[in-house]
Design a protein around this motif. Structure first.
Motif, PDB file in Angstrom:
ATOM      1  N   HIS A 248      -0.364  21.707  -9.357  1.00  0.00           N
ATOM      2  CA  HIS A 248       0.439  21.479  -8.153  1.00  0.00           C
ATOM      3  C   HIS A 248       1.924  21.757  -8.393  1.00  0.00           C
ATOM      4  CE1 HIS A 248       0.617  17.787 -10.501  1.00  0.00           C
ATOM      5  NE2 HIS A 248       1.728  17.459  -9.859  1.00  0.00           N
ATOM      6  N   GLU A 253       4.800  30.664  -2.998  1.00  0.00           N
ATOM      7  CA  GLU A 253       3.459  30.692  -2.426  1.00  0.00           C
ATOM      8  C   GLU A 253       2.639  31.795  -3.089  1.00  0.00           C
ATOM      9  OE1 GLU A 253       1.835  28.924  -0.160  1.00  0.00           O
ATOM     10  OE2 GLU A 253       3.426  27.541   0.448  1.00  0.00           O
ATOM     11  N   THR A 338      -1.480  28.548  -4.391  1.00  0.00           N
ATOM     12  CA  THR A 338      -1.240  27.540  -3.346  1.00  0.00           C
ATOM     13  C   THR A 338      -2.242  27.607  -2.198  1.00  0.00           C
ATOM     14  OG1 THR A 338       0.347  29.022  -2.269  1.00  0.00           O
ATOM     15  CG2 THR A 338       1.225  27.417  -3.841  1.00  0.00           C
ATOM     16  N   GLN A 339      -2.793  28.811  -1.919  1.00  0.00           N
ATOM     17  CA  GLN A 339      -3.740  28.949  -0.814  1.00  0.00           C
ATOM     18  C   GLN A 339      -4.875  29.893  -1.208  1.00  0.00           C
ATOM     19  OE1 GLN A 339      -2.107  29.271   3.210  1.00  0.00           O
ATOM     20  NE2 GLN A 339      -0.029  29.252   2.342  1.00  0.00           N
ATOM     21  N   THR A 363     -13.131  22.497  -4.204  1.00  0.00           N
ATOM     22  CA  THR A 363     -12.096  21.546  -3.800  1.00  0.00           C
ATOM     23  C   THR A 363     -11.933  20.413  -4.804  1.00  0.00           C
ATOM     24  OG1 THR A 363     -13.722  20.371  -2.413  1.00  0.00           O
ATOM     25  CG2 THR A 363     -12.337  22.042  -1.340  1.00  0.00           C
ATOM     26  N   HIS A 368      -5.368  20.733  -5.334  1.00  0.00           N
ATOM     27  CA  HIS A 368      -4.025  20.954  -4.805  1.00  0.00           C
ATOM     28  C   HIS A 368      -3.886  22.290  -4.063  1.00  0.00           C
ATOM     29  CE1 HIS A 368      -2.669  17.409  -6.894  1.00  0.00           C
ATOM     30  NE2 HIS A 368      -3.188  17.875  -8.011  1.00  0.00           N
ATOM     31  N   ASP A 370      -4.578  24.710  -0.796  1.00  0.00           N
ATOM     32  CA  ASP A 370      -4.944  24.737   0.620  1.00  0.00           C
ATOM     33  C   ASP A 370      -6.069  25.745   0.793  1.00  0.00           C
ATOM     34  OD1 ASP A 370      -2.953  22.937   1.182  1.00  0.00           O
ATOM     35  OD2 ASP A 370      -1.504  24.445   1.825  1.00  0.00           O
ATOM     36  N   HIS A 372      -8.723  27.918   3.140  1.00  0.00           N
ATOM     37  CA  HIS A 372      -9.020  28.500   4.459  1.00  0.00           C
ATOM     38  C   HIS A 372     -10.460  29.028   4.431  1.00  0.00           C
ATOM     39  CE1 HIS A 372      -4.633  28.717   5.430  1.00  0.00           C
ATOM     40  NE2 HIS A 372      -4.549  28.863   4.120  1.00  0.00           N
TER      41      HIS A 372
END
Length: 379
Positions: A248, A253, A338-339, A363, A368, A370, A372
């Motif tokens: 984290h 990004e 981050t994603q 997950t 940490h 995100d 989609h």
């Protein structure tokens, strides 16, 4: 002293010399996006503070450009006399790096890192002089504007129409121990310009209608902020790895699209590319190879997907592992992603159960990030 007969160091040599070492000096660079934002003033102010704390500080070279506030600060520090070099019958003043080495202060202030030395100097470029001082254990404070960073020069020239003649390779900035932005809003900079704080009155209107146009200043400032963010994230990355901290700890990004050998993966890649562009993120496309990828039809589809991702500017990563979710989670943690974007077909029965089991595993192993989940059409 001539440079003839002296073997110049490669970028790799300079970077290797910059490995942590108590005997090495530290390089701090004050970065600006345009003349007049306060780089030299900030450098001098720090030099004075360090002198007041008892450090031995000298000025190697400073360009005041006729600015009274800057000139006043230079009077508060010892200045090493400039060296006079005769070049084709004309005398030029250059920083005397040998005199600084002989004086051996704790800290040397050296303005305009991108400066090209006159022929007959010890080194062709000022940044090479700086590295000699760092090798001698002398800390250096220096300055540079964003347009002088080599990889950004073409973009700056296209944007402003101004030819940039002196540059510094990107690896020189990567060698810096600290980069500090000397920031000022474009509006405040224009106000300084109109007051005559940057250029003489006769040059003001011409500057405001060329390099100092508001659109130019906004774009240049954004470039400088991005360069500092990159430096901060690199420093953080080194710290995280050294201290073995959690995933984290991130500044920039980073987006990863996980793809398979499916035609629908193109939609995921395109969506990831749009998202990364909108937030100025690093963009990765990750494929975890499985046995089914060896089938000719799937291999052709996968190759097409990877070619598509490459054309959109993605950094393609191909890994192997039995559990796709675990491999993706490990990659996300190690690279401080981050994603992450996963695709989801209209699954039923056991496939649906296994899919959600894999998502749950991801997950739990990369909490940490995100996530989609994009529903894909199967037709």
């Amino acid at each position: 002293m001539s440079t003839k007969g002296t073997q110049r160091k490669s970028p790799e040599d300079w970077l290797a010399a910059g490995e942590p070492d108590e005997k090495h000096g530290r390089l701090k660079v004050f970065l600006g996006y345009a003349p007049g934002v306060g780089k030299t003033f900030s450098m001098l102010s720090e030099g004075i503070r360090r002198k007041n704390r008892g450090e031995d500080v000298v000025i190697g070279t400073v360009e005041t450009h006729g600015r009274s506030g800057t000139a006043e600060l230079t009077e508060k520090l010892e200045q090493i006399p400039q060296r006079q070099i005769d070049y084709k019958g004309t005398l030029f003043s250059e920083m005397d790096v040998d005199a600084i080495l002989e004086r051996k202060p704790s800290v040397a202030l050296i303005d305009e890192l991108a400066h090209t030395n006159i022929e007959g100097s010890r080194n062709p470029k000022r940044y090479e002089d700086v590295f000699l001082l760092l090798d001698a254990g002398i800390d250096v404070l220096s300055t540079i504007n964003i347009q002088h960073i080599e990889s950004l020069t073409p973009q700056v020239q296209s944007l402003t129409g101004v030819t940039v003649r002196e540059t510094v390779p990107d690896w020189v900035l990567d060698r810096a121990d600290e980069i500090v932005i000397s920031d000022l809003t474009p509006e405040a900079l224009v106000t300084r310009m109109r007051r005559g704080d940057i250029y003489p009155a006769e040059r003001v209107e011409r500057a405001l209608s060329n390099f100092f146009r508001r659109g130019n200043l906004i774009a240049l400032r954004e470039m400088a902020l991005q360069r500092v963010t990159r430096a901060v994230d690199q420093t953080l990355d080194d710290y995280v790895k050294r201290k073995q901290l959690g995933a984290h700890w991130s500044v920039a990004e980073k987006i990863v699209v996980c793809i398979s050998a499916s035609p629908g993966a193109r939609d995921l890649i395109a969506r990831g590319a749009r998202l990364s562009q909108s937030i100025n993120a690093e963009f990765y496309v990750l494929h975890v190879e499985t046995e089914t990828d060896n089938k000719p039809e799937r291999r052709r589809t996968l190759d097409a997907n990877i070619a598509f991702a490459t054309n959109l500017g993605a950094q393609v990563v191909r890994l192997k592992g039995e559990r796709v979710a675990s491999v993706a989670a490990t990659f996300a943690a190690e690279h401080r992603v981050t994603q992450v974007i996963f695709g989801r077909s209209a699954l039923t029965g056991l496939k649906k159960y296994l899919y959600f089991l894999a998502i749950q595993r991801f997950t739990s192993e990369a909490p940490h990030v995100d996530l989609h989940i994009i529903t894909q059409r199967t037709d």
